[in-house]
Scaffold this motif. Structure first.
Motif, short mmCIF file in Angstrom:
data_model
loop_
_atom_site.label_atom_id
_atom_site.label_comp_id
_atom_site.label_asym_id
_atom_site.label_seq_id
_atom_site.Cartn_x
_atom_site.Cartn_y
_atom_site.Cartn_z
N GLY A 243 0.60 -1.34 -0.39
CA GLY A 243 -0.34 -0.13 -0.11
C GLY A 243 0.78 1.27 0.11
O GLY A 243 2.02 1.39 0.02
N TYR A 244 0.35 2.38 -0.33
CA TYR A 244 0.45 4.02 -0.69
C TYR A 244 -0.20 4.56 0.95
O TYR A 244 -1.41 4.72 0.47
CB TYR A 244 0.92 4.11 -1.67
CG TYR A 244 1.21 5.91 -1.33
CD1 TYR A 244 2.34 6.50 -1.89
CD2 TYR A 244 -0.12 6.92 -1.81
CE1 TYR A 244 2.98 7.78 -0.96
CE2 TYR A 244 0.61 7.90 -1.85
CZ TYR A 244 1.47 8.75 -1.76
OH TYR A 244 1.60 10.09 -1.05
N GLY A 245 0.23 5.39 1.09
CA GLY A 245 -0.92 6.22 2.21
C GLY A 245 0.18 7.51 2.16
O GLY A 245 0.41 8.25 2.31
N LEU A 246 -1.12 8.63 1.56
CA LEU A 246 -1.07 10.15 1.77
C LEU A 246 -1.18 10.86 3.02
O LEU A 246 -3.20 10.73 3.25
CB LEU A 246 -1.59 10.98 0.53
CG LEU A 246 -1.19 12.01 0.83
CD1 LEU A 246 0.07 12.70 -0.07
CD2 LEU A 246 -1.68 12.95 -0.39
N LYS A 247 -1.06 11.39 4.04
CA LYS A 247 -1.06 11.76 5.20
C LYS A 247 -1.32 13.41 5.88
O LYS A 247 -0.20 13.71 5.35
CB LYS A 247 -0.57 10.38 6.40
CG LYS A 247 -1.79 11.42 7.55
CD LYS A 247 -0.80 10.56 8.93
CE LYS A 247 -1.29 10.42 9.94
NZ LYS A 247 -0.44 9.85 11.71
N GLY A 248 -2.36 14.31 5.30
CA GLY A 248 -1.75 15.19 5.86
C GLY A 248 -2.13 15.37 7.16
O GLY A 248 -3.27 15.45 8.27
N PHE A 249 -2.02 16.74 7.99
CA PHE A 249 -0.93 17.24 9.14
C PHE A 249 -1.72 18.91 9.21
O PHE A 249 -1.60 19.09 8.11
CB PHE A 249 -0.59 17.00 9.38
CG PHE A 249 0.15 15.59 9.71
CD1 PHE A 249 0.26 14.81 11.19
CD2 PHE A 249 1.33 15.24 8.75
CE1 PHE A 249 0.72 13.59 11.36
CE2 PHE A 249 1.72 13.86 8.88
CZ PHE A 249 1.14 12.92 9.73
N LYS A 250 -2.12 19.16 10.19
CA LYS A 250 -2.60 20.14 10.31
C LYS A 250 -2.66 20.89 12.70
O LYS A 250 -3.34 20.41 12.92
CB LYS A 250 -4.28 20.75 9.84
CG LYS A 250 -4.21 21.79 10.58
CD LYS A 250 -3.71 23.12 9.92
CE LYS A 250 -4.16 25.49 10.22
NZ LYS A 250 -3.41 26.05 10.28
N ASP A 251 -0.79 20.86 12.75
CA ASP A 251 -1.01 21.66 13.75
C ASP A 251 -1.94 19.84 14.61
O ASP A 251 -2.26 20.22 15.72
CB ASP A 251 -2.06 22.84 14.53
CG ASP A 251 -1.74 23.84 13.94
OD1 ASP A 251 -0.61 24.34 13.66
OD2 ASP A 251 -2.67 24.80 13.63
N VAL A 252 -1.12 19.56 14.56
CA VAL A 252 -0.93 18.26 14.65
C VAL A 252 -0.72 18.10 15.79
O VAL A 252 0.15 18.57 16.66
CB VAL A 252 -0.49 16.85 13.95
CG1 VAL A 252 0.82 16.79 14.13
CG2 VAL A 252 -1.14 15.62 14.69
#
Length: 279
Positions: A243-252
């Motif tokens: 698999g491939y995953g794209l992860k987005g963060f905002k002030d995690v």
């Protein structure tokens, strides 16, 4: 997988447009018990938060598990980082960096339907839970040591199907105080099947914290909201997955992006590659 009730209800309302109710039969509490275990060899590029002065990549081994037993629905994983304990130019888990070697998530939910013996399903809501979540890393009293308590449901969402949704109150075990909420959702959607019975899936999750107290700490300031979202494309067979995953963060973790003297990056995008063996 700490969202407001309105967000949870909004998701339920959208699902109700085309979703049907699928009530779970709890006459025999253990009739539908199951369990699963798999090991994922992972490589991460750009995971947040990170320090721009150091690298942003690491390998890790993940033991992922889950299942159902009676009233308990369980999901969890344990990650071990930088398996060979190497020092590399782009590594953010190098020896001597002060980072944790281990991270663990433990997410038990307790079916209110099964406990009470009542069918609480309605509209797109299939089953209702008392939900808990625990996050730990290897840093005692300094790292990620948090717990979440609230309610959850399995919701039939158009196209995605059964989607776990949970609304929690957040308790910081380091500070010993309640501080805001979190909304979590997760999904697993097979969408293309091959002749050999392997398939492609769209899977992912969202964790969004809100309503927390801001902290103007000069070194690492905190915001009132933040989170992350993961979109994964995976190929599955009975025994393996890639698999491939794209992860987005905002002030995690509520860390202000590039804030304070430390200047940690807590917003942006990262990439994950994985190879899985299923037991």
């Amino acid at each position: 997988m700490k969202n407001v009730k309105m967000l949870a209800l909004a998701g339920a309302t959208v699902a109700a447009i085309s979703g049907n109710t699928f009530a779970a039969d709890r006459t025999d509490l253990h009739a539908t018990d199951y369990k699963w275990l798999q090991f994922n060899a992972m490589y991460s590029i750009g995971e947040k938060p990170d320090n721009p002065a150091s690298g942003d990549q690491h390998n890790y081994l993940e033991m992922e598990f889950g299942g159902r037993s009676g009233v308990v629905d369980l999901y969890g994983y344990v990650d071990v980082f930088n398996l060979a304990n190497e020092s590399t130019d782009n590594g953010d888990k190098n020896p001597g960096s002060g980072t944790s070697k281990i991270f663990m998530k433990f997410n038990p939910r307790f079916s209110i339907d099964a406990i009470t013996g009542k069918d609480l399903s309605f509209g797109p809501i299939q089953e209702v839970y008392f939900s808990t979540l625990f996050n730990w890393d290897g840093l005692n009293g300094e790292g990620v040591n948090s717990t979440f308590w609230g309610v959850g449901a399995d919701v039939n969402v158009p196209w995605l199907g059964k989607t776990g949704m949970n609304l929690y109150g957040f308790y910081d075990m380091n500070a010993k105080e309640w501080n805001g909420y979190q909304f979590s959702a997760n999904w697993f959607k097979p969408f293309y099947f091959f002749d050999n019975k392997s398939f492609l899936s769209f899977q992912g999750y969202i964790d969004y914290q809100f309503g927390a107290d801001e902290d103007d700490n000069m070194f690492v300031p905190k915001t009132s909201s933040g989170g992350n979202i993961f979109f994964g494309l995976y190929w599955h067979s009975d025994r393996y997955a890639l698999g491939y995953g794209l992860k987005g963060f905002k002030d995690v973790y509520l860390l202000e992006d590039e804030g304070g003297l430390v200047g940690l990056e807590s917003s942006g995008w990262s990439h994950y590659l994985s190879a899985t063996y299923k037991f």
